[in-house]
Design a protein around this motif. Structure first.
Motif, PDB file in Angstrom:
ATOM      1  N   TYR A  87      57.812   5.899  39.635  1.00 44.05           N
ATOM      2  CA  TYR A  87      59.145   5.637  39.126  1.00 44.05           C
ATOM      3  C   TYR A  87      59.527   4.173  39.326  1.00 44.05           C
ATOM      4  N   TYR A  88      59.096   3.614  40.441  1.00 43.72           N
ATOM      5  CA  TYR A  88      59.473   2.239  40.782  1.00 43.72           C
ATOM      6  C   TYR A  88      58.282   1.292  40.851  1.00 43.72           C
ATOM      7  N   SER A  89      57.071   1.791  40.596  1.00 42.29           N
ATOM      8  CA  SER A  89      55.888   0.949  40.810  1.00 42.29           C
ATOM      9  C   SER A  89      54.855   1.152  39.709  1.00 42.29           C
ATOM     10  N   GLU A  90      53.851   0.287  39.720  1.00 44.98           N
ATOM     11  CA  GLU A  90      52.733   0.407  38.782  1.00 44.98           C
ATOM     12  C   GLU A  90      51.528   0.974  39.530  1.00 44.98           C
ATOM     13  N   PRO A  91      50.564   1.537  38.795  1.00 41.43           N
ATOM     14  CA  PRO A  91      49.407   2.142  39.477  1.00 41.43           C
ATOM     15  C   PRO A  91      48.621   1.143  40.336  1.00 41.43           C
ATOM     16  N   GLY A  92      48.568  -0.135  39.912  1.00 43.17           N
ATOM     17  CA  GLY A  92      47.771  -1.118  40.668  1.00 43.17           C
ATOM     18  C   GLY A  92      48.465  -1.616  41.934  1.00 43.17           C
ATOM     19  N   ASP A  93      49.784  -1.385  42.077  1.00 41.68           N
ATOM     20  CA  ASP A  93      50.509  -1.844  43.268  1.00 41.68           C
ATOM     21  C   ASP A  93      50.019  -1.033  44.476  1.00 41.68           C
ATOM     22  N   LYS A  94      49.896  -1.732  45.612  1.00 38.65           N
ATOM     23  CA  LYS A  94      49.207  -1.047  46.713  1.00 38.65           C
ATOM     24  C   LYS A  94      49.514  -1.732  48.048  1.00 38.65           C
ATOM     25  N   ILE A  95      49.697  -0.927  49.083  1.00 39.91           N
ATOM     26  CA  ILE A  95      49.828  -1.515  50.426  1.00 39.91           C
ATOM     27  C   ILE A  95      48.422  -1.738  50.980  1.00 39.91           C
ATOM     28  N   VAL A  96      48.179  -2.959  51.462  1.00 38.15           N
ATOM     29  CA  VAL A  96      46.858  -3.254  52.036  1.00 38.15           C
ATOM     30  C   VAL A  96      47.026  -3.242  53.549  1.00 38.15           C
ATOM     31  N   ALA A  97      46.449  -2.252  54.178  1.00 42.38           N
ATOM     32  CA  ALA A  97      46.665  -2.044  55.614  1.00 42.38           C
ATOM     33  C   ALA A  97      45.790  -2.971  56.444  1.00 42.38           C
ATOM     34  N   ARG A 106      62.751  -2.318  48.565  1.00 40.00           N
ATOM     35  CA  ARG A 106      62.400  -1.249  49.498  1.00 40.00           C
ATOM     36  C   ARG A 106      61.984   0.042  48.802  1.00 40.00           C
ATOM     37  N   LYS A 107      62.607   0.372  47.658  1.00 32.92           N
ATOM     38  CA  LYS A 107      62.231   1.616  46.957  1.00 32.92           C
ATOM     39  C   LYS A 107      60.802   1.517  46.429  1.00 32.92           C
ATOM     40  N   TRP A 108      60.466   0.313  45.999  1.00 31.98           N
ATOM     41  CA  TRP A 108      59.096   0.045  45.515  1.00 31.98           C
ATOM     42  C   TRP A 108      58.110   0.294  46.662  1.00 31.98           C
ATOM     43  N   LEU A 109      58.427  -0.286  47.831  1.00 32.64           N
ATOM     44  CA  LEU A 109      57.540  -0.145  48.991  1.00 32.64           C
ATOM     45  C   LEU A 109      57.460   1.312  49.459  1.00 32.64           C
ATOM     46  N   ARG A 110      58.622   1.984  49.486  1.00 30.34           N
ATOM     47  CA  ARG A 110      58.641   3.387  49.922  1.00 30.34           C
ATOM     48  C   ARG A 110      57.755   4.237  49.004  1.00 30.34           C
ATOM     49  N   GLU A 111      57.862   3.949  47.698  1.00 27.74           N
ATOM     50  CA  GLU A 111      57.065   4.744  46.756  1.00 27.74           C
ATOM     51  C   GLU A 111      55.571   4.531  46.988  1.00 27.74           C
ATOM     52  N   LEU A 112      55.195   3.258  47.231  1.00 24.57           N
ATOM     53  CA  LEU A 112      53.774   2.974  47.487  1.00 24.57           C
ATOM     54  C   LEU A 112      53.308   3.681  48.759  1.00 24.57           C
ATOM     55  N   ALA A 113      54.154   3.634  49.775  1.00 24.49           N
ATOM     56  CA  ALA A 113      53.798   4.271  51.052  1.00 24.49           C
ATOM     57  C   ALA A 113      53.636   5.780  50.839  1.00 24.49           C
ATOM     58  N   GLY A 114      54.556   6.373  50.081  1.00 20.97           N
ATOM     59  CA  GLY A 114      54.499   7.825  49.815  1.00 20.97           C
ATOM     60  C   GLY A 114      53.248   8.170  49.034  1.00 20.97           C
ATOM     61  N   ARG A 115      52.940   7.332  48.045  1.00 21.79           N
ATOM     62  CA  ARG A 115      51.774   7.592  47.195  1.00 21.79           C
ATOM     63  C   ARG A 115      50.482   7.508  48.004  1.00 21.79           C
ATOM     64  N   GLN A 116      50.384   6.448  48.826  1.00 20.99           N
ATOM     65  CA  GLN A 116      49.154   6.268  49.594  1.00 20.99           C
ATOM     66  C   GLN A 116      49.046   7.299  50.708  1.00 20.99           C
ATOM     67  N   GLY A 117      50.208   7.705  51.247  1.00 21.26           N
ATOM     68  CA  GLY A 117      50.225   8.750  52.270  1.00 21.26           C
ATOM     69  C   GLY A 117      49.681  10.045  51.714  1.00 21.26           C
ATOM     70  N   SER A 118      50.099  10.375  50.465  1.00 22.56           N
ATOM     71  CA  SER A 118      49.639  11.637  49.879  1.00 22.56           C
ATOM     72  C   SER A 118      48.164  11.541  49.478  1.00 22.56           C
ATOM     73  N   ASP A 119      47.675  10.304  49.191  1.00 23.94           N
ATOM     74  CA  ASP A 119      46.246  10.138  48.878  1.00 23.94           C
ATOM     75  C   ASP A 119      45.377  10.479  50.093  1.00 23.94           C
ATOM     76  N   THR A 120      45.814   9.944  51.262  1.00 28.72           N
ATOM     77  CA  THR A 120      44.996  10.173  52.456  1.00 28.72           C
ATOM     78  C   THR A 120      45.098  11.620  52.939  1.00 28.72           C
ATOM     79  N   ALA A 121      46.224  12.288  52.565  1.00 27.27           N
ATOM     80  CA  ALA A 121      46.406  13.670  53.004  1.00 27.27           C
ATOM     81  C   ALA A 121      45.509  14.631  52.215  1.00 27.27           C
ATOM     82  N   LYS A 122      45.002  14.147  51.037  1.00 27.20           N
ATOM     83  CA  LYS A 122      44.208  15.053  50.186  1.00 27.20           C
ATOM     84  C   LYS A 122      42.852  15.361  50.790  1.00 27.20           C
TER      85      LYS A 122
END
Ligand code: HEM
Length: 228
Positions: free
Chosen positions: A5-15, A212-228
């Motif tokens: 909703y707030y981000s593009e598929p390529g946007d990503k948090i690099v840990a 912040r909404k952009w960042l939250r969305e990325l965090a949520g997306r990546q969180g659900s990726d690792t949970a799979k």
């Protein structure tokens, strides 16, 4: 689509330490800088033709005739380059309700109290306004420019219409220069922004503070990726 909703598929948090956030792919940045270069060349060649006091600028393009010839072709370059950028960025530049709340409380931003403003997606109201201003001005410039392009389209419009086109073209050129100055000023004023378009990344702190909404969305997306 969920999680976009707030981000593009390529946007990503690099840990890594410190955390960075990927904001633009390499080819989007190349597209942006090519667009920027064409607009600057258009400004130099356009102002050179506009007033005798700046005629000396034609020296940069190989003289008066060459400048007159090349200016419209650079304009076509800008148009297609910006449209390519436009299709990549348009979705997240659509105005949302929180943008208006943000605008109403703009003085908090000026006073450095950004924490009082609503959380935002990838772009704020100012960025979105610059985006749409550039879009409409570039469309007006290309349409009026083709009407003035006597060399290739001598009979496209009447002499009276061409006079109006010249007037519209000049006003739009001044407005896009003002928009560009605003864009550069905003990019420099908001510290840490420039790296978004140079390296493609911003710091985690920058993303948390400004989008912040952009960042939250990325965090949520990546969180659900690792949970799979
Ligand atoms: C030459 C000086 C320029 C500088 C220093 C500059 C800098 C930047 C920076 C740092 C960003 C990233 C902002 C962010 O993601 O938060 C950006 C984004 C962008 N720039 Fe530029 N830029 C320049 C010229 C231009 C020109 C000439 C255009 C178009 C005609 C342009 C169009 C855009 C667009 C559309 C975005 C994406 C922001 C959005 O979609 O709302 N820029 N620029």
């Amino acid at each position: 689509m969920a999680g976009r909703y707030y981000s593009e598929p390529g946007d990503k948090i690099v840990a890594r330490d410190p955390v960075t956030v990927r904001r633009y792919a390499g080819w989007t940045r190349l597209n942006h800088w090519f667009t920027a270069a064409t607009l600057i060349l258009l400004a130099l060649s356009g102002f050179a033709l506009f007033t005798p006091s700046l005629f000396w600028l034609t020296g940069l393009f190989g003289g008066g005739q060459a400048t007159r010839w090349v200016h419209p072709f650079i304009g076509i370059g800008l148009f297609f380059s910006f449209m390519l950028l436009f299709v990549q960025l348009v979705r997240l530049n659509i105005l949302r309700r929180e943008d208006l709340v943000w605008l109403r409380n703009l003085d908090d931003l000026v006073k450095g109290q950004e924490h009082n403003l609503p959380e935002l997606g990838k772009y704020n109201f100012g960025q979105k306004t610059v985006f749409w201003a550039m879009f409409f001005l570039i469309v007006i410039l290309i349409v009026s420019g083709v009407m003035m392009w006597y060399q290739f389209f001598p009979d496209l419009v009447s002499v009276e219409t061409r006079r109006i086109a010249i007037w519209v073209h000049s006003i739009s050129a001044v407005l896009i220069m003002l928009t560009l100055i605003l864009h550069i000023f905003a990019a420099l004023w908001t510290r840490g922004t420039l790296s978004a378009m140079t390296r493609g990344t911003v710091s985690g702190g920058w993303a948390w503070r400004h989008h912040r909404k952009w960042l939250r969305e990325l965090a949520g997306r990546q969180g659900s990726d690792t949970a799979k």
